[in-house]
Design an enzyme around this catalytic site. Sequence first.
Site, PDB file in Angstrom:
ATOM      1  N   GLU A 204       2.551  -0.762   4.389  1.00 35.66           N
ATOM      2  CA  GLU A 204       2.346   0.588   3.865  1.00 35.66           C
ATOM      3  C   GLU A 204       3.699   1.234   3.602  1.00 35.66           C
ATOM      4  OE1 GLU A 204      -0.439   2.341   3.261  1.00 35.66           O
ATOM      5  OE2 GLU A 204      -2.028   1.325   4.402  1.00 35.66           O
TER       6      GLU A 204
ATOM      7  N   ASP B 285      -3.377   2.352  -4.918  1.00 35.33           N
ATOM      8  CA  ASP B 285      -2.024   2.219  -4.380  1.00 35.33           C
ATOM      9  C   ASP B 285      -1.458   0.810  -4.578  1.00 35.33           C
ATOM     10  OD1 ASP B 285      -4.141   1.719  -2.393  1.00 35.33           O
ATOM     11  OD2 ASP B 285      -2.560   1.428  -0.937  1.00 35.33           O
TER      12      ASP B 285
ATOM     13  N   HIS C 165       0.847  -1.194   0.000  1.00 40.76           N
ATOM     14  CA  HIS C 165       0.000   0.000   0.000  1.00 40.76           C
ATOM     15  C   HIS C 165       0.886   1.249   0.000  1.00 40.76           C
ATOM     16  CE1 HIS C 165      -3.525  -2.282   1.781  1.00 40.76           C
ATOM     17  NE2 HIS C 165      -2.543  -2.993   2.314  1.00 40.76           N
TER      18      HIS C 165
END
Length: 186
Positions: free
Chosen positions: A117, A166, A35
């Site tokens: 992330e 993303d 992400h």
Amino acid sequence: MLTITRHLLDCASYLPSPHCNQRPDPNDVSLLVIHNISLPPGEFGGPYIEQFFQGKLISNAHSYFDEIREMTVSAHCLIKRDGAVVQFVPFDQRAWHAGVSSFEGREQCNDYSIGIELEGTDDLPYTDVQYQCLAEVSQSIQHHYPAITPSRITGHSDIAPGRKTDPGGSFNWMTFHAQIQSLVKG
């Protein structure tokens, strides 16, 4: 190779998130999802991502934060622009990162995936150190959770098409895969 002890990366700072729960099958960890996030959008640095994943984001710190204040999301790890790694959820637990999602016909990706992330955006380049760190973290995860094969590493956009974009066009999959391969050969 980075080590994982009790489902936590030894190299990471650990900031527990309340936005997680038990997996339906703690032994079914078979997907890695990449992400991106920046808070406020397009801005880097500061404590906001950590606060958001811990449910401690102060909504009046930025006008955008009022829009997301009720969200209860997390990821297993965050890799910051300087390569620092923060872990929020142990890998054997279900982090709330994927939302409505499907991989190879199987829904509810949170049930069986690890979410990483990258501090970034869809359209700004990631840093070299982020790619290196992501490759090292991914290699360790694959070693510890062997059901995560190279073909089971994907982007959020691939498991939630039309809903998520993303890690975006700025993420260089070839660079990432080449760095993992160099670690394997090294």
